[in-house]
Write a protein that holds these residues in place. Structure first.
Motif, mmCIF file in Angstrom:
data_model
loop_
_atom_site.group_PDB
_atom_site.id
_atom_site.type_symbol
_atom_site.label_atom_id
_atom_site.label_comp_id
_atom_site.label_asym_id
_atom_site.label_seq_id
_atom_site.Cartn_x
_atom_site.Cartn_y
_atom_site.Cartn_z
ATOM 1 N N ASN A 19 45.191 57.516 153.157
ATOM 2 C CA ASN A 19 45.464 58.391 152.048
ATOM 3 C C ASN A 19 44.322 58.271 151.143
ATOM 4 O O ASN A 19 44.127 57.462 150.451
ATOM 5 N N CYS A 21 41.062 59.464 148.921
ATOM 6 C CA CYS A 21 40.803 60.303 147.599
ATOM 7 C C CYS A 21 40.895 61.908 147.657
ATOM 8 O O CYS A 21 40.901 62.443 148.789
ATOM 9 N N ALA A 22 41.170 62.331 146.578
ATOM 10 C CA ALA A 22 41.460 63.729 146.304
ATOM 11 C C ALA A 22 40.097 64.445 147.023
ATOM 12 O O ALA A 22 40.460 65.576 147.466
ATOM 13 N N CYS A 23 38.970 64.109 147.029
ATOM 14 C CA CYS A 23 37.803 64.700 147.632
ATOM 15 C C CYS A 23 37.861 64.560 149.172
ATOM 16 O O CYS A 23 37.029 65.368 149.809
ATOM 17 N N CYS A 49 35.479 55.794 144.598
ATOM 18 C CA CYS A 49 35.330 56.564 145.784
ATOM 19 C C CYS A 49 33.844 56.647 145.948
ATOM 20 O O CYS A 49 33.166 56.989 144.960
ATOM 21 N N ARG A 56 39.916 55.015 141.645
ATOM 22 C CA ARG A 56 41.121 55.224 142.371
ATOM 23 C C ARG A 56 41.933 53.722 142.359
ATOM 24 O O ARG A 56 41.438 52.681 142.020
#
Length: 169
Positions: A19, A21-23, A49, A56
């Motif tokens: 799962n 990071c958003a990046c 990150c 995070r």
């Protein structure tokens, strides 16, 4: 608020790797410790990150009883995972066994064996396969849909035993 339980450090780290990071990066240096959130004791993982610098944090509930590591990896006790469904565990086993690095055979195959053992924990006593309602993630449902017969207990035992044999464990 109930948190999904991480039965061990190895399971928590695997979940965090799956799962990102958003990046899109999973490269995070995690620090962990106990915390109290609204009166509930949790394990808190915090990190930054490496790709984008975002902070995070992830909170996990504590298992009812401590899982004593019995080698590498130790994902959990006798109960099935709350973090990964059986399709995700089989995906991890396939991915790990399919990408065995030279010199890292024993470690990779030990991870694949342990992941296969985690799938087996989802087979209810007296049953011969993982029930369809045990799959809750998109990835897990896709793995099951592609080959539902792979979740029969007899096949799972062969997979686990093969990885165990190949790892020399």
């Amino acid at each position: 608020m109930p948190y999904s339980i991480a039965r061990s450090r190895d399971e928590a780290h695997l979940y965090l790797d799956l799962n990102p990071c958003a990046c899109g990066s999973a490269d995070t240096g995690w620090e962990s410790g106990l915390a109290s959130v609204e009166g509930e004791l949790v394990t808190c993982y915090e990190g930054r990150c490496a790709a984008c610098g975002a902070e995070r944090e992830h909170l996990f509930g504590l298992p009812e009883r401590e899982v004593t590591p019995t080698g590498f990896p130790t994902f959990g006790g006798a109960e099935p995972s709350e973090l990964l469904d059986p399709g995700e565990w089989l995906w991890v086993a396939d991915l790990t066994a399919g990408n065995v690095p030279e010199g890292g055979e024993r470690q990779a195959l030990s991870i694949a064996r342990a992941a296969a053992e985690e799938v087996i924990k989802f087979v209810p006593p007296g049953q011969d396969e993982v029930p369809e309602d045990a799959f809750w993630s998109e990835r897990g449902r896709a793995v099951r849909a592609a080959e539902p017969g792979r979740f029969r207990l007899d096949r799972l035992l062969v997979v686990r035993d093969t990885y165990r044999e190949l790892a020399g464990a």
